[in-house]
Design a protein around this motif. Structure first.
Motif, short mmCIF file in Angstrom:
data_model
loop_
_atom_site.label_atom_id
_atom_site.label_comp_id
_atom_site.label_asym_id
_atom_site.label_seq_id
_atom_site.Cartn_x
_atom_site.Cartn_y
_atom_site.Cartn_z
N ILE A 118 -4.46 17.59 11.83
CA ILE A 118 -4.07 16.50 12.99
C ILE A 118 -2.57 16.24 13.17
CG2 ILE A 118 -5.24 14.91 13.57
CD1 ILE A 118 -7.64 15.25 12.11
N THR A 119 -2.36 15.73 14.75
CA THR A 119 -1.01 15.27 14.76
C THR A 119 -1.33 14.28 15.38
OG1 THR A 119 -0.53 16.67 16.32
CG2 THR A 119 0.11 17.61 14.05
N GLY A 120 -0.10 13.28 15.70
CA GLY A 120 -0.23 12.05 16.28
C GLY A 120 -0.27 12.48 18.32
N ASP A 121 0.68 13.07 18.25
CA ASP A 121 0.69 14.11 19.71
C ASP A 121 -0.24 14.91 19.77
OD1 ASP A 121 3.86 15.95 18.93
OD2 ASP A 121 2.16 15.95 18.26
N SER A 122 -1.60 15.23 19.65
CA SER A 122 -2.33 16.27 19.14
C SER A 122 -2.89 15.96 20.66
CB SER A 122 -3.05 16.22 18.55
OG SER A 122 -3.62 16.86 17.82
N SER A 123 -2.19 14.84 21.80
CA SER A 123 -3.38 15.16 22.84
C SER A 123 -2.69 16.05 23.99
CB SER A 123 -4.14 13.82 23.18
OG SER A 123 -2.72 13.22 23.07
N THR A 124 -0.95 16.06 23.25
CA THR A 124 -0.19 16.09 24.78
C THR A 124 -0.53 17.87 23.87
OG1 THR A 124 1.60 15.03 23.52
CG2 THR A 124 -0.05 13.75 25.00
N SER A 125 -0.50 18.50 23.39
CA SER A 125 0.06 19.82 22.88
C SER A 125 -0.36 21.27 23.52
CB SER A 125 -0.52 19.78 20.87
OG SER A 125 -1.76 20.16 20.88
N TRP A 157 0.88 -1.01 0.01
CA TRP A 157 -0.37 0.19 -0.33
C TRP A 157 0.78 1.43 -0.07
CZ3 TRP A 157 0.37 3.65 3.68
CH2 TRP A 157 1.19 3.37 4.69
N GLY A 158 0.84 2.11 -0.53
CA GLY A 158 1.19 3.37 -0.68
C GLY A 158 0.50 4.37 -0.94
N PHE A 159 0.20 5.41 0.52
CA PHE A 159 0.18 6.95 0.73
C PHE A 159 0.84 8.09 -0.32
CE2 PHE A 159 -2.69 10.01 1.89
CZ PHE A 159 -2.39 11.30 2.43
N ALA A 160 0.12 9.51 -0.83
CA ALA A 160 0.94 10.14 -0.75
C ALA A 160 0.01 11.68 -1.19
CB ALA A 160 1.14 10.01 -2.36
N ALA A 161 0.25 12.55 -1.05
CA ALA A 161 -0.62 13.79 -0.80
C ALA A 161 0.30 14.64 -1.40
CB ALA A 161 -0.90 14.19 0.53
N THR A 162 -0.41 15.32 -2.07
CA THR A 162 0.69 16.90 -2.44
C THR A 162 -0.42 18.24 -2.43
OG1 THR A 162 1.82 18.29 -4.17
CG2 THR A 162 -0.71 16.46 -5.08
N GLY A 163 0.37 19.67 -2.73
CA GLY A 163 -0.26 20.54 -2.75
C GLY A 163 -0.69 20.85 -0.17
N PHE A 164 -2.12 21.14 -0.74
CA PHE A 164 -1.95 21.29 1.29
C PHE A 164 -2.19 20.21 1.46
CE2 PHE A 164 -4.57 23.83 3.58
CZ PHE A 164 -5.59 22.57 4.17
N GLY A 165 -2.58 19.20 0.61
CA GLY A 165 -1.68 17.78 1.70
C GLY A 165 -0.68 17.39 2.79
N LEU A 166 0.59 19.03 2.15
CA LEU A 166 1.63 18.70 3.15
C LEU A 166 1.35 19.23 4.02
CD1 LEU A 166 3.87 19.98 -0.07
CD2 LEU A 166 4.17 17.67 0.85
N GLY A 172 0.59 12.99 11.85
CA GLY A 172 -0.44 12.65 11.50
C GLY A 172 -1.32 11.98 10.65
N GLN A 173 0.21 10.94 9.87
CA GLN A 173 0.18 9.87 8.71
C GLN A 173 -0.26 8.93 9.47
OE1 GLN A 173 2.86 10.28 5.39
NE2 GLN A 173 2.72 12.88 5.62
N GLU A 174 0.92 8.80 10.72
CA GLU A 174 0.14 7.45 10.88
C GLU A 174 -1.00 7.43 11.15
OE1 GLU A 174 3.60 8.18 14.29
OE2 GLU A 174 5.20 7.98 13.34
N VAL A 175 -1.61 8.35 12.16
CA VAL A 175 -2.79 8.19 13.11
C VAL A 175 -3.94 7.59 11.17
CG1 VAL A 175 -4.94 9.35 13.34
CG2 VAL A 175 -2.59 10.62 14.44
N LEU A 176 -4.09 8.43 10.14
CA LEU A 176 -4.06 8.11 9.00
C LEU A 176 -4.52 6.26 8.57
CD1 LEU A 176 -6.21 9.91 6.50
CD2 LEU A 176 -3.72 9.09 5.24
N ALA A 215 -11.26 9.25 6.95
CA ALA A 215 -9.82 9.96 7.82
C ALA A 215 -9.80 11.32 6.98
CB ALA A 215 -9.26 9.18 7.61
N CYS A 216 -9.72 10.95 5.61
CA CYS A 216 -8.87 12.54 4.91
C CYS A 216 -9.75 13.72 5.22
CB CYS A 216 -9.36 11.96 3.47
SG CYS A 216 -7.48 11.02 3.09
N ASP A 217 -11.64 12.91 5.43
CA ASP A 217 -12.31 14.50 5.13
C ASP A 217 -12.20 14.51 6.71
OD1 ASP A 217 -15.97 14.03 5.70
OD2 ASP A 217 -14.02 16.05 5.17
N LYS A 218 -11.75 14.28 7.75
CA LYS A 218 -11.44 14.74 8.74
C LYS A 218 -10.24 15.62 9.12
CE LYS A 218 -14.46 12.05 11.76
NZ LYS A 218 -15.02 11.07 10.81
#
Lengths: 318, 366
Positions: A158-165, A101-110, A117-121, A144-147
Motif C-alpha cells: 500500500i502506498t499513499g498515492d495508490s489511487s493515482t498509480s 509515539w514511534g513506529f518502526a518496522a524491519t525485515g519484510f516490514g521494509l 504508505g506509512q502516512e496512511v498507517l 491497518a498493519c494486517d491490511k
C-alpha cells in the motif's frame, strides 16, 4: 578446508533467505503505563498474535513512560530489538506521559510499509491517540498493519498515492478529513499489472538498478569462489616452506615475565555529528502539518536502530 | 684400505642397521643384535678427544682412533657435496642433486657427531609415503604419478646443529583501547593510549639448523619437527646401510638462522601476553640470547629423487616421524578449466537463487 568453509557459508546465506522469521516471544503487548484494562490487553494480545501468526511477522505494541530522549522511531526500533523479536516485524510505541509515539518496522516490514504508505498507517490510529482512546488506536493500528501486510504479500504494498498509480487498485470511498485519499480500510483486492505480480511501489529504474546490483554481486561471489577453490588446491601442491619460528622448541615452563607494566598515557575523543534526516522530515512534517493532529513528525525513510539494525518508520507527538 | 663393516657374529656376513627393529640385522641369517652390544664388541675402547674450540662455545668431539676406519668419502662431481658411507651402501649418485659421485677416499677430519636420531622408517615406507603424497591433489597432472620415474631413494643422515639457548627479552608496545557511544547529536569514539612493557626470559631447546650446504635449508626446515627423545649418543654402527653428509657449514655460520627463529618466537610469545587492547604495536624490541650451547647431530632423512619430462623433483621424508614433503607440479590447463567451470556453476546457482528471491521476496525485481 577453505572450500568446505565456503560451502557452509553459502549454505548459511541460502538458509537465511529461506527460513521464516521465528517468533521468539509470545507477549506482544507491553503496557508499562497501564493504559489498557486487563480485558483490553488480552483482546489486543490475541489480535496481535493472530495477525503475527498469519503473516509470520512480529507485531508489537508498547506503552512507556518515557522514550529516554531518543528519536521516537529509534526508541521503537531499539525496544523491538531489546525484546528479542524476529527479523520481520513492526512495533508501535506510545508514551501518554510525554505524548510521543514511534513506529518502526524491519525485515519484510521494509517492503510492506513504504514511505508514503506509512502516512496512511499513521492516520489510521493518530486521531484515536490524540483523543486518548489508546485501545482503539492500537486496534486500528493492528487492523491497518494486517491490511498492509496482506497487500505486500500479494505483491502490491500500500502506498499513499495508490489511487493515482493506475495499477488497478481502487481506493474507493475512504472518507476522512485526512489530506490523502489513497487508503481504503477494506482492501478490495489487486489486479497484477506486471509479470512478476509485484507492486507498483518500485520504479523500473529502481528495479533495473537492483537487478544490475544483484548480478554484479553474484558475479563477484562466483568469481571469488571460482578463483579461491583452485588456488587452495594449488597451494596443496606446495609443502616446502621455510620455518621462521621455533615454537616447537620452546622449553616447557621456561617463559618468565619479570616486568609487566600497562601504563595509561592519554585519551582522545572524537565527536562526529549524526546526520539529520531533514529531507524526510520536511516531507512528513508537511503531511503531519496538514493533518488534524498537529505536532512534529519523523519518518518516511529507512534508519538504523542503535545496534545497527535496518528499520523503517516514523514518530512524533500526539 | 680398511672398510667399516660389522660382521654377523653368527655367520660372518656384513650386517646393517634395520630402521624397523632399531637393531643391527644380518640379511643372510636373519640374526639381530643391539647396537650397543655390537659396538662394544667391535670398536676400540678409546675415549673421544676434545678438538679445538669453534665459535659459539662449541668444543665438539674428535673421532676415536680407528672409528673412521673403513668409512669412505664420496664427492659429488656436480654440487661438491661430500657423502660419507661404508662399503655396504655402494653410493653412486649424490642424494642431493642426483649426479654421479666420485669414488670415495678414506674419511678423515671434521668433528664427531654428538648425537644421532636413528632411522625409524625404512626405504619401503618412504616409497609408500611418496605414493600417498600424490593422492588427493586435484591439480597434480594425472600422468605425473604414472610417468614420474623414481631415480634414487637414499637414506641420509643430514648434519644439523642443535642450538639450545635462553633469551632475555624486553619489548615496549603502544597499545590502544577504543570505546564508542552516541547521544542524540553525535557519535563518539574514545581512544585510550597505553605504554605497555613486557620483560622476561624464554628458553629454547635444540633448534635445528642444517650444517650442509647441499641440503636445501627450506626443505630441511619443512621436515621438522624431530623428536629429540629418541636421540642417542652417536655410534658409527647407526650409519651402516645409510649415507651421512659431512657438515660444511659450521655452527658459527649456522647460528644466525637460529637467532632469527629465536627472535621471532620470543617476540610472538611476549606479544601474546599483551591482551585486552584494540591495537598493539611494538615500538622497541630487544631480544638477546643469554646462556647457550650447541650440539652436532645427525638426523635421519630419506631423499627421493624423481624425474618427469626432463625435470627433477626432489622429495624428502623425515626418517624419524615419516613426514614427507616436496613440491609437486601443477596442471595449469586443468586449473583454468576448474576456474571457468566453477564460475559458471556458482554463477548459475546464484542466478537461480536471485530469481527466486526477486520473485518471492522483493516482489519481482527485474
Amino acid at each position: 578446508m577453505k572450500a568446505r568453509l565456503l560451502a557452509v557459508s553459502l549454505l548459511a546465506i541460502m538458509l537465511a533467505f529461506l527460513c521464516p522469521s521465528a517468533h521468539a516471544q509470545t507477549q506482544r503487548v507491553f503496557d508499562a503505563e497501564g493504559l489498557l484494562t486487563a480485558a483490553q490487553q488480552a483482546d489486543l494480545e490475541a489480535k496481535l498474535d493472530d495477525i503475527s501468526a498469519r503473516h509470520d511477522f512480529d507485531l508489537v505494541v508498547a506503552t512507556v513512560t518515557s522514550m529516554n530522549g531518543k528519536e521516537q522511531r529509534v526508541f521503537a526500533a531499539d525496544y523491538y530489538e531489546a525484546k528479542g523479536f524476529g527479523a520481520d516485524g513492526a512495533i508501535l510505541a506510545v508514551s501518554a506521559t510525554t505524548r510521543d509515539w514511534g513506529f518502526a518496522a524491519t525485515g519484510f516490514g521494509l517492503t510492506a510499509f513504504t514511505d508514503s504508505g506509512q502516512e496512511v498507517l499513521y492516520d489510521s490510529f493518530l486521531s484515536d491517540l490524540s483523543d486518548d482512546r489508546f485501545y482503539d488506536a492500537f486496534v486500528a493500528f493492528a487492523d491497518a498493519c494486517d491490511k498492509f501486510l496482506t497487500a505486500a504479500e500479494d505483491g502490491d504494498p500500500i502506498t499513499g498515492d495508490s489511487s493515482t498509480s493506475g495499477g488497478g487498485y481502487n481506493p474507493g470511498g475512504y472518507e476522512t478529513d485526512s489530506p490523502y485519499t489513497g487508503y481504503q480500510p477494506s482492501y478490495p483486492g489487486y489486479q497484477p499489472n506486471y509479470p512478476y505480480g509485484g507492486g507498483d511501489s518500485m520504479s523500473d529504474d529502481e528495479k533495473a538498478t537492483i537487478t544490475a546490483g544483484g548480478y554484479t554481486v553474484g558475479g563477484g561471489v562466483a568469481a571469488v569462489v571460482a578463483a579461491a577453490v583452485p588456488l587452495s588446491w594449488r597451494r596443496k601442491l606446495r609443502s616446502v616452506r621455510p620455518n621462521t619460528t621455533a615454537r616447537e622448541y620452546v622449553r616447557s615452563g621456561s617463559m618468565r615475565l619479570d616486568v609487566q607494566a600497562d601504563d595509561f598515557i592519554r585519551r582522545s575523543v572524537i565527536a562526529t555529528p549524526i546526520p539529520k534526516m531533514d529531507d524526510d522530515n520536511r516531507h512528513h512534517d508537511s503531511f503531519m502539518g496538514g493533518s488534524s493532529f498537529g505536532g512534529g513528525g519523523f519518518g518516511g525513510g529507512s534508519f538504523s536502530s542503535s545496534s545497527g539494525g535496518s528499520f523503517t518508520g516514523g514518530g512524533g507527538k500526539f | 684400505m680398511a672398510i667399516l663393516e660389522y660382521k654377523c657374529p653368527n655367520c660372518g656376513a656384513a650386517i646393517v642397521f634395520d630402521a624397523t627393529t632399531q637393531k643391527m640385522t644380518c640379511p643372510h641369517c636373519g640374526s639381530s643384535f643391539d647396537v650397543a652390544q655390537l659396538q662394544n664388541a667391535s670398536e676400540p675402547g678409546a675415549e673421544p678427544q676434545t678438538s679445538e674450540a669453534i665459535d659459539w662455545g662449541y668444543k665438539g668431539t674428535d673421532w676415536a682412533a680407528g672409528e673412521q676406519a673403513g668409512m669412505l668419502v664420496y664427492t659429488c662431481s656436480s654440487c661438491g657435496g661430500e657423502v660419507v658411507a661404508d662399503q655396504t651402501v655402494g653410493a653412486t649418485k649424490c642424494p642431493f642433486c642426483d649426479n654421479p659421485l666420485v669414488v670415495g677416499s678414506q674419511f678423515s677430519g671434521t668433528l664427531r657427531p654428538d648425537v644421532v636420531i636413528p632411522f625409524k622408517y625404512d626405504k619401503d615406507a618412504a616409497v609408500k609415503a611418496l605414493a600417498n603424497h600424490y593422492k588427493g591433489k586435484r591439480l597434480l597432472p594425472k600422468v605425473f604419478a604414472d610417468q614420474n620415474h623414481l631415480d634414487e631413494v637414499k637414506g641420509v643422515y643430514v648434519p644439523f646443529w642443535l642450538f639450545t639457548a635462553d633469551a632475555h627479552a624486553r619489548v615496549e608496545y603502544e597499545a590502544t583501547r577504543v570505546r564508542m557511544w552516541s547521544d542524540s547529536d553525535n557519535n563518539y569514539t574514545e581512544t585510550q593510549y597505553f605504554h605497555v612493557v613486557r620483560e622476561g626470559q624464554i628458553g629454547f631447546d635444540n633448534i635445528p639448523v642444517d650444517g650442509s650446504s647441499q641440503a636445501d635449508d627450506t626443505m630441511m626446515e619443512s621436515l621438522e619437527p624431530f623428536r629429540y627423545a629418541d636421540a642417542v649418543p652417536f655410534q658409527t654402527a647407526y650409519l651402516s646401510g645409510y649415507l651421512a653428509n659431512k657438515y660444511d657449514v659450521d655452527a658459527a655460520a649456522s647460528v644466525d638462522r637460529a637467532n632469527v627463529r629465536i627472535w621471532n618466537t620470543a617476540a610472538e610469545a611476549f606479544r601474546d601476553t599483551v591482551q585486552g587492547y584494540a591495537t598493539v604495536v611494538p615500538v622497541h624490541t630487544d631480544i638477546r640470547p643469554l646462556s647457550r650451547s650447541v650440539q652436532y647431530a645427525l638426523l635421519p632423512v630419506w631423499l627421493l629423487n624423481t624425474s618427469w619430462q626432463g625435470k627433477n623433483y626432489q622429495f624428502a621424508m623425515n626418517g624419524q616421524t615419516g613426514k614427507l614433503i616436496g613440491d609437486l607440479p601443477a596442471d595449469n590447463k586443468a586449473m583454468a578449466l576448474w576456474i571457468v567451470g566453477l564460475f559458471l556453476a556458482v554463477g548459475a546457482v546464484l542466478v537461480v537463487l536471485w530469481l527466486l528471491i526477486s520473485t518471492y521476496a522483493l516482489g519481482g525485481v527485474g
